[in-house]
Design an enzyme around this catalytic site. Structure first.
Site, PDB file in Angstrom:
ATOM      1  N   ALA A  14       0.814  -1.339  -0.110  1.00  0.00           N
ATOM      2  CA  ALA A  14       0.036   0.073  -0.235  1.00  0.00           C
ATOM      3  C   ALA A  14       0.852   1.372   0.032  1.00  0.00           C
ATOM      4  O   ALA A  14       0.630   2.177   0.636  1.00  0.00           O
ATOM      5  CB  ALA A  14      -0.849   0.100   1.335  1.00  0.00           C
TER       6      ALA A  14
ATOM      7  N   GLY B  73       0.916   1.244  -4.920  1.00  0.00           N
ATOM      8  CA  GLY B  73      -0.360   0.269  -4.591  1.00  0.00           C
ATOM      9  C   GLY B  73      -1.324   1.307  -4.131  1.00  0.00           C
ATOM     10  O   GLY B  73      -2.602   0.713  -4.520  1.00  0.00           O
TER      11      GLY B  73
ATOM     12  N   ASP C  61      -1.026  -4.621   3.260  1.00  0.00           N
ATOM     13  CA  ASP C  61       0.461  -4.201   3.565  1.00  0.00           C
ATOM     14  C   ASP C  61       0.817  -4.712   4.911  1.00  0.00           C
ATOM     15  O   ASP C  61      -0.174  -5.331   5.745  1.00  0.00           O
ATOM     16  CB  ASP C  61       0.392  -2.696   3.660  1.00  0.00           C
TER      17      ASP C  61
ATOM     18  N   ARG D 171      13.141   2.539  -5.332  1.00  0.00           N
ATOM     19  CA  ARG D 171      14.648   3.049  -5.293  1.00  0.00           C
ATOM     20  C   ARG D 171      14.986   4.230  -4.704  1.00  0.00           C
ATOM     21  O   ARG D 171      13.980   5.277  -4.332  1.00  0.00           O
ATOM     22  CB  ARG D 171      15.046   3.150  -6.826  1.00  0.00           C
TER      23      ARG D 171
ATOM     24  N   ARG E 287      17.682  -0.577 -10.387  1.00  0.00           N
ATOM     25  CA  ARG E 287      16.589  -1.551  -9.950  1.00  0.00           C
ATOM     26  C   ARG E 287      17.249  -2.976  -9.408  1.00  0.00           C
ATOM     27  O   ARG E 287      16.601  -3.350  -8.488  1.00  0.00           O
ATOM     28  CB  ARG E 287      15.750  -1.852 -11.323  1.00  0.00           C
TER      29      ARG E 287
ATOM     30  N   ASN F 190      13.898  -7.544  -2.250  1.00  0.00           N
ATOM     31  CA  ASN F 190      12.516  -7.872  -2.639  1.00  0.00           C
ATOM     32  C   ASN F 190      12.328  -9.270  -3.054  1.00  0.00           C
ATOM     33  O   ASN F 190      11.226  -9.443  -2.985  1.00  0.00           O
ATOM     34  CB  ASN F 190      12.365  -6.706  -3.997  1.00  0.00           C
TER      35      ASN F 190
ATOM     36  N   ASN G 120      10.128  -3.998  -8.330  1.00  0.00           N
ATOM     37  CA  ASN G 120      11.346  -4.210  -9.071  1.00  0.00           C
ATOM     38  C   ASN G 120      12.464  -5.001  -8.394  1.00  0.00           C
ATOM     39  O   ASN G 120      12.393  -5.123  -7.310  1.00  0.00           O
ATOM     40  CB  ASN G 120      11.923  -2.750  -9.544  1.00  0.00           C
TER      41      ASN G 120
ATOM     42  N   ARG H 290       6.194   6.152 -21.261  1.00  0.00           N
ATOM     43  CA  ARG H 290       7.082   7.338 -21.371  1.00  0.00           C
ATOM     44  C   ARG H 290       7.764   8.008 -22.613  1.00  0.00           C
ATOM     45  O   ARG H 290       7.586   9.054 -22.670  1.00  0.00           O
ATOM     46  CB  ARG H 290       8.472   6.802 -20.495  1.00  0.00           C
TER      47      ARG H 290
ATOM     48  N   HIS I 252      13.092  -4.528 -18.074  1.00  0.00           N
ATOM     49  CA  HIS I 252      12.802  -2.932 -17.518  1.00  0.00           C
ATOM     50  C   HIS I 252      14.026  -2.634 -16.895  1.00  0.00           C
ATOM     51  O   HIS I 252      14.349  -2.650 -15.496  1.00  0.00           O
ATOM     52  CB  HIS I 252      11.728  -3.021 -16.554  1.00  0.00           C
TER      53      HIS I 252
HETATM   54  N1  APR Z   1       4.429  -7.526   2.760  1.00  0.00           N
HETATM   55  C1  APR Z   1       3.339  -6.305   2.359  1.00  0.00           C
HETATM   56  N2  APR Z   1       3.770  -5.231   1.962  1.00  0.00           N
HETATM   57  C2  APR Z   1       5.010  -5.087   2.284  1.00  0.00           C
HETATM   58  C3  APR Z   1       5.937  -5.922   2.591  1.00  0.00           C
HETATM   59  C4  APR Z   1       5.495  -7.378   2.951  1.00  0.00           C
HETATM   60  N3  APR Z   1       6.392  -8.335   3.320  1.00  0.00           N
HETATM   61  N4  APR Z   1       7.165  -5.359   2.397  1.00  0.00           N
HETATM   62  C5  APR Z   1       7.167  -4.097   2.052  1.00  0.00           C
HETATM   63  N5  APR Z   1       5.818  -3.770   2.119  1.00  0.00           N
HETATM   64  C6  APR Z   1       5.178  -2.609   1.779  1.00  0.00           C
HETATM   65  C7  APR Z   1       5.716  -1.436   2.202  1.00  0.00           C
HETATM   66  O1  APR Z   1       5.118  -1.362   3.530  1.00  0.00           O
HETATM   67  C8  APR Z   1       5.147  -0.232   1.539  1.00  0.00           C
HETATM   68  O2  APR Z   1       3.877   0.410   2.073  1.00  0.00           O
HETATM   69  O3  APR Z   1       5.328  -2.194   0.423  1.00  0.00           O
HETATM   70  C9  APR Z   1       5.146  -0.754  -0.033  1.00  0.00           C
HETATM   71  C10 APR Z   1       6.133  -0.152  -0.953  1.00  0.00           C
HETATM   72  O4  APR Z   1       5.745   1.158  -1.039  1.00  0.00           O
HETATM   73  P1  APR Z   1       6.825   2.095  -1.405  1.00  0.00           P
HETATM   74  O5  APR Z   1       8.183   2.129  -0.621  1.00  0.00           O
HETATM   75  O6  APR Z   1       5.849   3.409  -1.390  1.00  0.00           O
HETATM   76  O7  APR Z   1       7.146   1.930  -2.901  1.00  0.00           O
HETATM   77  P2  APR Z   1       6.338   2.283  -4.259  1.00  0.00           P
HETATM   78  O8  APR Z   1       7.070   3.506  -4.715  1.00  0.00           O
HETATM   79  O9  APR Z   1       4.853   2.024  -4.100  1.00  0.00           O
HETATM   80  O10 APR Z   1       7.207   1.115  -5.162  1.00  0.00           O
HETATM   81  C11 APR Z   1       6.777  -0.280  -4.939  1.00  0.00           C
HETATM   82  O11 APR Z   1       7.109  -0.841  -7.367  1.00  0.00           O
HETATM   83  O12 APR Z   1       7.661   0.410  -9.049  1.00  0.00           O
HETATM   84  C12 APR Z   1       8.060  -0.380  -8.459  1.00  0.00           C
HETATM   85  O13 APR Z   1      10.473  -0.146  -7.759  1.00  0.00           O
HETATM   86  C13 APR Z   1       9.191  -0.067  -7.231  1.00  0.00           C
HETATM   87  O14 APR Z   1       9.658  -2.230  -6.282  1.00  0.00           O
HETATM   88  C14 APR Z   1       9.209  -0.766  -5.927  1.00  0.00           C
HETATM   89  C15 APR Z   1       7.489  -1.037  -5.826  1.00  0.00           C
END
Ligand code: APR
Length: 322
Positions: free
Chosen positions: A21, A25, A44, A93, A99, A106, A131, A162, A186
């Protein structure tokens, strides 16, 4: 008395569960709900985060006028029976990171959340967004044992849109009049196909010189990094969410839409046992088919280089799971 047709009607709306989330998300949740495509369950690991986002979006419903149900939860049981699972969980990132720097962390997160989601939605189609994309998509397929057509990665749509935007900005034309096609992984080795980029059917090679095209292709390759550098606090999320939403729509509405997606290759383009960005027809069964467009020798070499780089990282990720 209800007619036989009415009594057989399913009362269940399509349901998409989004794991993670964060920025991507939560924006994807908003896009899906506001387009009235499906009910959304946002999951999340952080308590309160998905619940807060769901409530905030729910409170806008009277203005946005959609009727999608939005649930925020930390419990996978609430995702049960989803048609689509979109995985965005993981680290994003930071400036200076590639990535691939996200690989180890990840890998563990994505494999874990895919297993949990699959347990409640064995028939779902999985769209991977985390990623490094092509590697994470492979891991989801490998560790869920799902048929390959039910697993795909979101990257080609984003890379293509893009490039579409950069072409439109350069020429001062309507973005919607531009089509662009980007294949491959990617990452820095993505393969924009200049020959397939047009403005209402006119190849861009007729509208720009080679140096300008090269500049736009380079900007596309660095499109993610350009945003990371500007934001300083994470990666892009509006365009990634829009791109994932387009794939969700193609699947839920069974559009058989031709979109670039990371799909499992079984000899197409001379590549086997790898997920890589290729043009696919997306419909209610997932990846319905992969289109093999003709490539020049230079393009084929570039695609193979991209495949080698993804394969190396798949091997590192698989080894880290044991
Ligand atoms: N289970 C559920 N949620 C998780 C877990 C897990 N084990 N580990 C991390 N998260 C959640 C985090 O709590 C966070 O809310 O994943 C979310 C990631 O969100 P952001 O840090 O805001 O990252 P975001 O910009 O959404 O990107 C997410 O998409 O485009 C790709 O490179 C980007 O790999 C990244 C992913």
């Amino acid at each position: 008395m209800s007619s036989p047709a009415t009594s057989q009607m399913s009362c269940k709306s399509p349901q998409v569960s989004i794991i993670g989330a964060g920025k991507v998300g939560s924006t994807l949740t908003q896009r899906i709900a506001e387009k009235n495509l499906a009910d959304v369950v946002l999951v999340d690991i952080v308590e309160g985060l998905p619940q807060g986002i769901a409530l905030d979006l729910r409170e806008a419903q009277g203005i946005e006028l959609h009727d999608s149900k939005i649930i925020g939860t930390n419990d996978y049981a609430e995702t049960a029976g989803s048609d689509i699972i979109a995985i965005t969980a993981g680290l994003a990132r930071k400036p200076g990171m590639s990535r691939e720097d996200l690989l180890q962390t990840n890998t563990k997160i994505v494999v874990d959340v895919a297993q949990k989601a699959l347990a409640y939605s064995p028939n779902a189609i999985f769209i991977v967004i985390t990623n490094p994309l092509d590697v994470m998509t492979y891991l989801v397929w490998k560790t869920t044992n799902l048929p390959p057509q039910k697993v795909m990665g979101m990257a080609g749509v984003l890379d293509s849109c893009r490039l579409q935007s950069f072409i439109a900005m350069e020429l001062g034309v309507l973005t919607a009049d531009v089509t662009a096609m980007v294949l491959g992984g990617h990452g820095d080795l993505m393969l924009p196909l200049t020959r397939y980029c047009t403005v209402r059917g006119v190849p861009i090679t007729e509208l720009m010189d080679g140096a300008t095209i090269d500049r736009l292709l380079e900007r596309t390759r660095n499109g993610g990094a350009e945003i990371v550098k500007l934001l300083q606090t994470g990666g892009a999320f509006f365009a990634p969410a829009s791109s994932a939403c387009l794939m969700v729509e193609a699947i839920l509405r069974n559009q058989s839409r031709l979109l670039p997606a990371a799909a499992y290759l079984q000899g197409e383009y001379g590549i086997k046992d790898l997920f890589l960005g290729v043009p696919c027809r997306l419909g209610c069964d997932g990846v319905e088919s992969i289109l093999e467009v003709k490539l020049t020798d230079i393009e084929r070499n570039a695609l193979e280089a991209s495949a080698r780089s993804v394969r190396k990282n798949v091997e590192i990720a698989l080894a880290s799971l044991h």
